[in-house]
Enzyme design. Structure first.
Site: not given
Length: 220
Positions: A116, A170, A201
């Site tokens: 991320s 995601d 995610h």
């Protein structure tokens, strides 16, 4: 001053290092459990370095203070970027790389990895680093400071292999944002190994398997 870290050595006298940056609100412990699943016993001794990001207020989370590599105003593609925070974190990564070098691991045996916003900083730092790295791993990430990259990138990492994994569902870093970042990097001549997975995610076992194979080609 170097950020605090969680470290794991697979054997004495590591010859390679993987500096792994966590995502928003997590810390260096987040990906430490992945080591046994990821490492092949045939690999040379490795040092995993999992730094803790600084604690800062995060706008998108109502200003709550948490570990973050930079502030996030919104998840919109056109949202204001926290350039100062991003550049400070790039500097923190440079310090971590230099520490590995001081411990006997040359930069060409160092992999930068992240999930991320940690993956975003791994990309931003790795492509600007002035000595060749072994590789860059971006998981569920995107390219920050993209408008400045063409002028700031360093030729030392122009051919450095990049592994990119992204979930097709995601909801945080949407797939299109990853695709747009990939296409920009490809337009600048970077070679990426791109993978998508049926997940949100997150990280999945198939992704870890692909990553083990990719790392094995660069660490042996």
């Amino acid at each position: 001053m170097t950020l605090p870290t969680v470290e794991h050595e697979t054997a004495a006298h590591p010859r390679c290092s993987i500096i792994w940056l966590h995502g928003l609100g997590a810390d260096g412990n987040d990906f430490a459990p992945i080591v046994p699943q990821l490492v092949d016993p045939a690999w040379p001794p490795l040092r995993f370095v999992f730094p803790h990001a600084p604690v800062r207020p995060v706008t998108i989370n109502n200003g709550m203070s948490m570990r973050a590599w930079y502030d996030i105003a919104a998840f919109d593609l056109d949202a204001r970027q926290d350039e100062a925070g991003m550049r400070a974190s790039i500097g923190e990564v440079e310090t971590l790389i230099e520490r590995e070098r001081s411990r006997g691991v040359p930069s060409e045996r160092i992999v930068l990895a992240g999930f991320s916003q940690g993956g975003a900083i791994a990309l931003a730092a790795g492509l600007r680093h002035r000595e060749k790295l072994a590789g860059i791993i971006a998981l569920s990430a995107y390219l920050p400071l993209h408008g400045a990259l063409a002028g700031e990138r360093d030729a030392a990492n122009g051919a450095t292999p990049i592994f990119w994994g992204h979930g097709i569902a995601d909801p945080v870093v949407i797939l299109q944002r990853g695709v747009a970042s990939r296409e920009l990097l490809q337009s600048l001549g970077y070679a990426l190994e791109w993978h998508t997975y049926p997940m949100g995610h997150a990280v999945c076992p198939e992704e870890i398997d692909d990553l083990r194979r990719w790392l094995g080609q660069r660490l042996v």
